[in-house]
Structure formats: C-alpha cells, structure tokens
Motif scaffolding. Structure first.
Motif, mmCIF file in Angstrom:
data_model
loop_
_atom_site.group_PDB
_atom_site.id
_atom_site.type_symbol
_atom_site.label_atom_id
_atom_site.label_comp_id
_atom_site.label_asym_id
_atom_site.label_seq_id
_atom_site.Cartn_x
_atom_site.Cartn_y
_atom_site.Cartn_z
ATOM 1 N N SER A 72 0.866 -1.187 0.000
ATOM 2 C CA SER A 72 0.000 0.000 0.000
ATOM 3 C C SER A 72 0.897 1.229 0.000
ATOM 4 O O SER A 72 2.107 1.139 0.205
ATOM 5 C CB SER A 72 -0.930 -0.002 1.218
ATOM 6 O OG SER A 72 -0.178 0.018 2.412
ATOM 7 N N GLU A 73 0.268 2.380 -0.245
ATOM 8 C CA GLU A 73 0.969 3.661 -0.279
ATOM 9 C C GLU A 73 2.092 3.690 -1.312
ATOM 10 O O GLU A 73 3.126 4.313 -1.124
ATOM 11 C CB GLU A 73 1.490 4.045 1.109
ATOM 12 C CG GLU A 73 0.374 4.180 2.119
ATOM 13 C CD GLU A 73 0.816 4.739 3.456
ATOM 14 O OE1 GLU A 73 2.016 5.007 3.640
ATOM 15 O OE2 GLU A 73 -0.065 4.909 4.316
ATOM 16 N N MET A 74 1.866 2.990 -2.429
ATOM 17 C CA MET A 74 2.809 2.968 -3.542
ATOM 18 C C MET A 74 2.024 3.256 -4.820
ATOM 19 O O MET A 74 0.895 2.787 -4.980
ATOM 20 C CB MET A 74 3.482 1.601 -3.671
ATOM 21 C CG MET A 74 4.363 1.231 -2.506
ATOM 22 S SD MET A 74 5.904 2.163 -2.457
ATOM 23 C CE MET A 74 6.767 1.467 -3.854
ATOM 24 N N THR A 75 2.622 4.000 -5.718
ATOM 25 C CA THR A 75 1.962 4.277 -6.995
ATOM 26 C C THR A 75 2.265 3.164 -7.999
ATOM 27 O O THR A 75 3.180 2.367 -7.816
ATOM 28 C CB THR A 75 2.402 5.637 -7.578
ATOM 29 O OG1 THR A 75 3.819 5.632 -7.755
ATOM 30 C CG2 THR A 75 1.978 6.783 -6.672
ATOM 31 N N VAL A 76 1.454 3.155 -9.062
ATOM 32 C CA VAL A 76 1.627 2.202 -10.154
ATOM 33 C C VAL A 76 1.791 3.010 -11.429
ATOM 34 O O VAL A 76 0.926 3.834 -11.767
ATOM 35 C CB VAL A 76 0.414 1.248 -10.283
ATOM 36 C CG1 VAL A 76 0.586 0.329 -11.479
ATOM 37 C CG2 VAL A 76 0.225 0.453 -9.002
#
Length: 189
Positions: A72-76
């Motif tokens: 979580s708290e990660m961009t794609v």
C-alpha cells in the motif's frame, strides 16, 4: 490569492510525466498523477477507510501465494501520464527498498477503498485506467449504509474493461488472482 509554489507548476505544456512524481519534495503524501495532472489527497481519512485498508492488507498478505507481494501507499506506473496510488495492490514484482512505484504489468490486483472525496476517481477514472493498462483484477470496497461491501471485477481482454464477478458483504471467496477467503464484516468493527 496566494501564488502557487514552484513545485506545483508543470515542467512542460503537456503536463507532468510519471517520473516527475519522484522530484516533488514538497508535494503532499499520496500525490497521484492522472492524465498528466497532479491529484492530492487533501481531506482527512475516515477511520473506516484506514481500518479497512489495514485489515485487508493483513488478510491478503497472509493468503498471498509465494511470489506475490501485497503493498500500500505505492503508486503504479500505468503509462507516461498516469501514476495512480491504489489503496492496496498485489504484485508479482519484488522491488527494492528505494523504489516509489510498481509497473502495471506486475500488478495482479488493484484495490480502491472508496471515500467521499475520491468516489468518482475510485468508481470511474481509476478502474478505467487500470483496465486499459491490463491489470487483471480490481476490487472496489465501499461503506454501503454501514455495511462494508466488496465489488470484485475481472478484466475482459476483448473489451479491455472490467466485468463484475461478485458483490460480497459476508464471506468473500475467490480463486483469482490467488485463493482468497475472508469475512468482509471483520474488516471494520
């Protein structure tokens, strides 16, 4: 009206690019890039939202098959102009500790936990973008009249859109993207 800080000005006429997100030291946490525009999470999170994310991440991590990481708290990085941040994701990639994003090709599940301020993005914009990028599975989690509800979707390769495969309010049990079983109402309470 106050003048915008320099970091909020796009570096080029066509807007921001995916790699620009890593060079915005004063940007708020959870800054996303949608269609070349910065999107900020500015309103406070409801307790329901953060509790569901934490519980769901715990359950998915416990049930994930070897080789699948739940984060979580990660961009794609979907493409050059889109780098959204799903509330949760499951990936087949093992990225290093300094990484700030995953590649769309490695995401097997994207999950959005809907809050009032992100409703349109979580229901319409992000699912469309995830499907176009080829992310096979998408879940949308909502608080429907105080009942936590999970809407499960799978990518239709021909139309490059998601088709619903189930709505879960009690026990969620699916085989894809990996075998998962959970008590939906235990996610909050």
């Amino acid at each position: 009206m106050a003048e915008l800080p320099d970091w909020m000005r796009p570096p080029r006429p066509e807007g921001w690019l995916a790699e620009d997100l890593d060079n915005l030291p004063d940007a708020p946490r959870h800054t996303e890039l949608i269609d070349g525009a910065l999107v900020f999470m500015m309103s406070p999170q409801r307790r329901w939202h953060s509790s569901v994310i934490f519980a769901l991440r715990t359950h998915l991590t416990r049930q994930a098959q070897e080789g699948i990481v739940v984060d979580s708290e990660m961009t794609v990085r979907l493409d050059q102009h889109n780098r959204p941040e799903p509330d949760l994701l499951a990936s087949t990639a093992s990225i290093d500790g300094d990484a700030t994003w995953y590649e769309a090709k490695d995401i097997v599940l994207a999950v959005e936990v809907v809050s009032p301020e992100s409703e349109h993005r979580d229901r319409a914009v992000k699912p469309h973008k995830y499907a176009e990028a080829g992310i096979r599975h998408f879940w949308r989690v909502e608080d429907v009249e105080s009942i936590t509800t999970i809407y499960v979707y799978e990518l239709d390769d021909m139309t490059r859109t998601y088709v619903p495969t189930g709505i879960f309010r009690d026990t969620l049990k699916v085989d894809l993207p990996f075998p998962i079983e959970l008590d939906v109402q235990s996610l909050y309470g």
